[in-house]
Design a protein around this motif. Structure first.
Motif, PDB file in Angstrom:
ATOM      1  N   SER A  17     -15.614   4.169  -3.808  1.00 16.15           N
ATOM      2  CA  SER A  17     -15.167   4.517  -5.731  1.00 16.15           C
ATOM      3  C   SER A  17     -15.316   5.819  -5.946  1.00 16.15           C
ATOM      4  O   SER A  17     -16.009   6.503  -5.453  1.00 16.15           O
ATOM      5  CB  SER A  17     -16.015   2.741  -5.928  1.00 16.15           C
TER       6      SER A  17
ATOM      7  N   SER B  35      -6.921   0.044   0.676  1.00 19.27           N
ATOM      8  CA  SER B  35      -6.574   1.441   1.629  1.00 19.27           C
ATOM      9  C   SER B  35      -6.676   2.250   0.705  1.00 19.27           C
ATOM     10  O   SER B  35      -7.729   3.519   0.653  1.00 19.27           O
ATOM     11  CB  SER B  35      -6.477   1.379   2.706  1.00 19.27           C
ATOM     12  N   VAL B  36      -5.872   2.101  -0.086  1.00 18.49           N
ATOM     13  CA  VAL B  36      -5.230   3.686  -1.099  1.00 18.49           C
ATOM     14  C   VAL B  36      -5.279   3.182  -2.801  1.00 18.49           C
ATOM     15  O   VAL B  36      -4.322   1.960  -2.960  1.00 18.49           O
ATOM     16  CB  VAL B  36      -3.769   4.083  -1.021  1.00 18.49           C
ATOM     17  N   ASP B  37      -5.650   3.703  -2.997  1.00 15.60           N
ATOM     18  CA  ASP B  37      -5.655   3.089  -4.832  1.00 15.60           C
ATOM     19  C   ASP B  37      -5.238   4.402  -5.680  1.00 15.60           C
ATOM     20  O   ASP B  37      -5.685   5.365  -5.229  1.00 15.60           O
ATOM     21  CB  ASP B  37      -7.065   2.783  -5.296  1.00 15.60           C
TER      22      ASP B  37
ATOM     23  N   ASP C 165     -10.703   2.271  -6.570  1.00 20.12           N
ATOM     24  CA  ASP C 165     -12.086   1.129  -6.095  1.00 20.12           C
ATOM     25  C   ASP C 165     -11.162   0.890  -4.521  1.00 20.12           C
ATOM     26  O   ASP C 165      -9.820   0.674  -4.483  1.00 20.12           O
ATOM     27  CB  ASP C 165     -11.842  -0.035  -6.794  1.00 20.12           C
ATOM     28  N   CYS C 166     -11.598   1.449  -3.159  1.00 18.75           N
ATOM     29  CA  CYS C 166     -11.051   0.902  -2.315  1.00 18.75           C
ATOM     30  C   CYS C 166     -12.145   0.152  -1.329  1.00 18.75           C
ATOM     31  O   CYS C 166     -12.163  -0.026   0.136  1.00 18.75           O
ATOM     32  CB  CYS C 166     -10.802   2.539  -1.791  1.00 18.75           C
ATOM     33  N   SER C 167     -12.556  -0.477  -1.862  1.00 17.70           N
ATOM     34  CA  SER C 167     -12.989  -2.141  -1.119  1.00 17.70           C
ATOM     35  C   SER C 167     -12.430  -3.126   0.085  1.00 17.70           C
ATOM     36  O   SER C 167     -12.603  -3.821   0.511  1.00 17.70           O
ATOM     37  CB  SER C 167     -14.551  -2.625  -2.082  1.00 17.70           C
TER      38      SER C 167
ATOM     39  N   SER D 264      -4.776  10.107  -5.706  1.00 17.92           N
ATOM     40  CA  SER D 264      -5.396   8.732  -5.014  1.00 17.92           C
ATOM     41  C   SER D 264      -7.138   8.787  -4.407  1.00 17.92           C
ATOM     42  O   SER D 264      -7.223   9.686  -3.573  1.00 17.92           O
ATOM     43  CB  SER D 264      -4.449   8.184  -4.166  1.00 17.92           C
TER      44      SER D 264
ATOM     45  N   GLU E 220      -9.162   7.182  -0.844  1.00 22.06           N
ATOM     46  CA  GLU E 220      -8.450   6.178   0.152  1.00 22.06           C
ATOM     47  C   GLU E 220      -9.582   6.047   0.956  1.00 22.06           C
ATOM     48  O   GLU E 220     -10.143   6.636   1.317  1.00 22.06           O
ATOM     49  CB  GLU E 220      -7.201   6.662   0.751  1.00 22.06           C
TER      50      GLU E 220
ATOM     51  N   THR F  20     -15.787   1.984   2.507  1.00 33.60           N
ATOM     52  CA  THR F  20     -14.808   1.631   1.133  1.00 33.60           C
ATOM     53  C   THR F  20     -15.118   2.662   0.126  1.00 33.60           C
ATOM     54  O   THR F  20     -16.054   4.105   1.023  1.00 33.60           O
ATOM     55  CB  THR F  20     -15.730   0.658   0.847  1.00 33.60           C
TER      56      THR F  20
ATOM     57  N   SER G   5     -11.239   2.727   4.351  1.00 33.88           N
ATOM     58  CA  SER G   5     -10.543   2.057   5.460  1.00 33.88           C
ATOM     59  C   SER G   5     -11.062   0.769   5.539  1.00 33.88           C
ATOM     60  O   SER G   5     -12.045   0.512   6.484  1.00 33.88           O
ATOM     61  CB  SER G   5     -11.033   2.488   6.995  1.00 33.88           C
TER      62      SER G   5
ATOM     63  N   ILE H 146       0.632  -1.114   0.143  1.00 27.18           N
ATOM     64  CA  ILE H 146       0.299   0.038   0.275  1.00 27.18           C
ATOM     65  C   ILE H 146       0.536   1.313   0.269  1.00 27.18           C
ATOM     66  O   ILE H 146       1.609   1.305   1.001  1.00 27.18           O
ATOM     67  CB  ILE H 146      -1.115   0.072   0.720  1.00 27.18           C
TER      68      ILE H 146
END
Ligand code: ZN
Length: 823
Positions: free
Chosen positions: A742, A762-764, A757-759, A731, A733, A740, A735, A234
């Motif tokens: 998107s 934690s950080v995309d 997508d942060c499902s 990015s 973000e 979550t 948790s 991450i």
């Protein structure tokens, strides 16, 4: 006067009569005594002499000269030849300890002292003779340091002063005694801490230290040093975590500690403590070490202790005498199931985070606390204690009771466990919790002290004629807070609306009655000031209860102030000891940079603004449109016990306006030719929505390294991509898996160019390529993800973009920071 003090007074009387060796220091306001210390004694000894002179004068009216040659009749301070000749030596006296001895007609106060700039072998300091002096003044003159500052001293008057024949020795049970969060930046608080004999002969630094030691900039070269989540390393933001089983990471961490000791030879301790919060590495090697704690939750303790050992072993090869300190806390608060042998240079600071707030009012947690204490003492004897077990975090004026029952549980047990240090949070607003602050300091020196007696004596001396009423007031709150924590299992250490209603609104009338009764009985001018500090907090509490609509007949209270009067009251209390409100005092650094701002042409593809909530501190840049008044309306202000302040600055950083943010009072100002303005909001964890009229505006996404923080409610965000931008990182973000989000990114032409997508992770973070046709306003639509719910969401752009976002597309503002700053 309490029972313990009566016994002492009787003893004093008996010893005075029975022993002709007692010393008659002051007779009818006059004295032929001098205060002696060697000319080259440590500065703490000279300070001890001047404190002795001050307080003997205040108590008796006699001014004893300070001399550098032994006198015929003297109070001798410090470890000097005169003391040794009188047979008063420091043999077997530990650091910070002392002796108080009468010999013939003289008094010797001899302590173990460090020369100025000299440290103890464990990197601390020692002011034994100063400690002796404060003990002497308390014990024989009856002086108490109830609070910092000119109104804080309790000084009984007596024209005669007898010192009974005495040969006593004392030293602190704990080698490191700290009560943080008392406004230690103030000189009067620093002095008070000395008077309470707080200090440390053992230096410990156990702060969260991963981000400082392994900066996020290492990620590109060493992604495997950083935590893996959902199969991905991450990108480090916020309180990021490390992969503690990675050999390269352990080596890099140890090298950083060694470099620190190389550069600071006097330093004795380096912190290994992880960043706060969760998010530990899920790689196979780390996961293999994890356990399940007795509550069925994840425990990463074995991995953390293995990391502490790994670093300590490497550092110990070069610096065997230095300490490597680390917390055992949160996800690693439970000891490991298998015995771990710690390296001898590892020092653990146990922070039983489950007991923050008044949760130790619950018997099952008391049991767990006792068990864990006993288990950790079996792991190591290098152990200190960190806690906030009687602490309700708020600026809402809610009085914080002393938690007498919890103090009685904790401190004697710490002493039995032979803890080496104690670090228990005080309360910055002294008007909320002066008795608690005082008890914490006293118990740090002597954990076995009688808590009830100390509290009773404190109330009687601090609030004089009103002492009984204030004693009742705090005991009432102590009972009510304990009841609340038993009835509300989710209550932690931050003030909640439930607490406001169930503790403070419910008991406000009774509290007010006791306070006013005390007020009518106090005669002493210093006690009046100390009492009024409680009153100041009740004024703040009343306003907050009224804001929350939980107080019946609020206007009838004697603490009622109009919003305007309340705002003025707060401004007048900037930096006060009683309230310590965190205001926007100085323009933050972002205000001191020079900006270029451009009002955007309308974006072609734009969606209407939706209700949103910004969380945390904020910085907005606003450019007036024409000569209109600029006005901001706030809504959904969720204070979380914080007083949310704002300040408006011109582009030259001069202040235009400041005050309190509330749902009811909009803020505004007439544009005065400034190109742009800054609005700074100190919100901490509070959240709010803002509507702006009369200006184009943008919000700063760089106040935290996680980016712009939205809470629960989201709206499309717009940011400008200038000419010649080849690419930029963006990015999202959250948790996951619980919280979550998107997002979909659209270019100025309305084309979707990326989705986030942060499902699971934690950080995309993605790098977005830009072509010449894509210069202009981009739009990011944040949405719910396939699983989980939207709660805390962060959005961040990085250079070459400026990091600012527009929220209202019709009033979008392009912000560029110019290279040359104002300063
Ligand atoms: Zn790992």
């Amino acid at each position: 006067m309490n029972a313990r003090f009566c016994v002492f007074a009787v003893l004093l009387l008996l010893t005075t009569k029975a022993h002709p060796a007692s010393v008659h220091l002051v007779n009818a306001g006059t004295s032929d005594y001098v205060i002696y210390h060697e000319a080259d004694a440590p500065s703490s000894v000279a300070l001890a002499a001047s404190q002795m002179q001050d307080y003997v004068l205040k108590v008796t009216g006699a001014e004893l000269p300070i001399v550098n040659r032994p006198g015929d009749k003297m109070i001798s301070i410090g470890d000097n030849l005169a003391a040794r000749q009188a047979g008063v030596s420091l043999a077997a006296i530990p650091w910070e300890g002392y002796r108080i001895v009468t010999r013939d007609s003289d008094v010797f106060l001899v302590g173990r002292d460090c020369e100025a700039g000299q440290l103890t072998p464990n990197g601390g300091t020692s002011n034994g003779s100063l400690n002796a002096t404060y003990d002497f003044l308390e014990r024989f003159l009856g002086v108490r340091w109830l609070m910092p500052g000119e109104h804080g001293d309790y000084v009984p008057k007596s024209a005669d002063l007898w010192i009974p024949e005495t040969d006593l020795r004392d030293a602190p049970a704990l080698l490191n005694r700290r009560v943080p969060y008392l406004q230690q930046h103030r000189a009067d608080v620093k002095r008070w801490c000395m008077q309470q004999r707080l200090g440390a002969s053992l230096y410990l630094n156990h702060s969260h230290n991963w981000r400082r030691t392994i900066p996020a900039s290492h990620f590109d070269a060493h992604p495997d040093w950083f935590a893996e989540r959902g199969g991905v390393r991450i990108p480090p933001t916020g309180r990021y975590k490390l992969c503690t089983t990675n050999p390269g990471l352990i080596r890099a961490y140890a090298d950083a500690a060694i470099k620190y000791f190389d550069q600071k030879p006097a330093a004795s301790c380096y912190s290994l403590s992880p960043s706060d919060s969760a998010g530990y590495c899920q790689c196979d090697r780390c996961s293999a070490l994890y356990e399940t704690d007795p509550n069925g939750d994840l425990s990463v303790t074995p991995a953390i202790l293995a990391f502490y050992n790994g670093v300590a072993k490497r550092v110990g090869k070069k610096y065997p005498g230095k300490i490597l300190a680390g917390y055992v806390y949160a996800d690693y608060v439970f000891p490991p199931k298998k015995t771990v042998k710690l390296e001898p240079n590892v020092f653990l600071t146990w922070a039983p985070s489950f007991d923050y707030g008044f949760t130790l009012s619950r018997s099952e947690l008391q049991q767990q606390w006792r068990e864990l204490l006993s288990q950790w003492t079996q792991v190591t004897s290098n152990l200190s204690y960190y806690d906030l077990p009687m602490h309700i975090e708020t600026e809402a004026g809610a009085l914080n009771p002393p938690g007498l029952e919890i103090l009685k549980l904790i401190y004697p047990n710490l002493q039995r466990a032979k803890m080496k240090g104690v670090y228990v949070y005080g309360i910055e607003a002294w008007g909320r919790a002066a008795p608690l602050n005082y008890l914490l300091a006293r118990l740090a020196w002597n954990p076995a002290a009688d808590v009830e007696a100390l509290f009773d004596e404190y109330c009687a001396k601090a609030y004089e004629g009103g002492g009984d009423d204030i004693n009742q007031l705090f005991r009432l709150l102590d009972r009510e807070v304990a009841r609340h924590y038993r009835e509300y299992p989710k209550a932690r250490y931050t003030l909640t609306t439930d607490m406001m209603r169930d503790i403070y609104a419910k008991n406000f009338a009774a509290i007010e009655k006791l306070y006013r009764a005390a007020e009518s009985k106090v005669r002493d001018s210093d006690a009046k000031v100390r009492l009024s500090m409680i009153g100041d907090n009740l004024t703040v509490l009343h306003w907050n209860l009224r804001q929350q609509g939980v107080l019946e007949a609020a206007e009838e209270s004697t603490f009622h102030l109009s919003d305007q009067a309340f705002s003025a009251f707060l401004s007048a209390n900037r930096g006060s000891l009683a309230l310590s409100p965190t205001m926007v005092n100085d323009p933050p650094p972002s205000v001191r940079s020079k900006f270029q701002v451009t009002v955007a042409p309308r974006a072609k593809h734009r969606d209407p603004i939706k209700p949103f909530q910004l969380r945390g501190d904020q910085h907005l840049v606003l450019r007036p449109l024409g000569d209109d008044r600029v006005e901001l309306k706030f809504s959904r202000v969720s204070k979380r016990g914080k007083l949310v302040h704002y300040a408006v600055y011109r582009q030259d950083a001069s202040e235009v306006a400041s005050g309190l943010v509330s749902d009811t009072e909009p803020i505004g100002w007439e544009s005065d030719q400034a190109d742009y303005y800054h609005l700074v909001i100190s919100a901490d964890t509070a959240s709010l929505m803002v509507t702006v009229s009369g200006a184009a505006w943008a919000v700063d996404g760089k106040l935290s390294d996680q980016g712009l923080h939205l809470l629960g409610k989201v709206t499309p965000l717009y940011f400008y991509v200038p000419d010649q931008t080849a690419s930029f990182p963006l990015s999202l973000e959250a948790s996951p898996p619980g919280e979550t989000a998107s997002a979909m990114l659209r270019d100025p032409g309305g084309q979707q160019v990326a989705s986030f997508d942060c499902s699971i992770i934690s950080v995309d973070r993605q790098r977005i390529e830009v072509s010449a046709e894509q210069v202009g306003w981009w739009q990011l639509d944040i949405q719910a993800a396939a699983s989980g719910v939207i709660d805390d969401v962060w959005i961040k752009t990085e250079p070459p973009l400026s990091g600012y976002f527009s929220i209202a597309p019709d009033f979008a503002l392009e912000v560029q920071i110019q290279e040359t700053g104002v300063e």
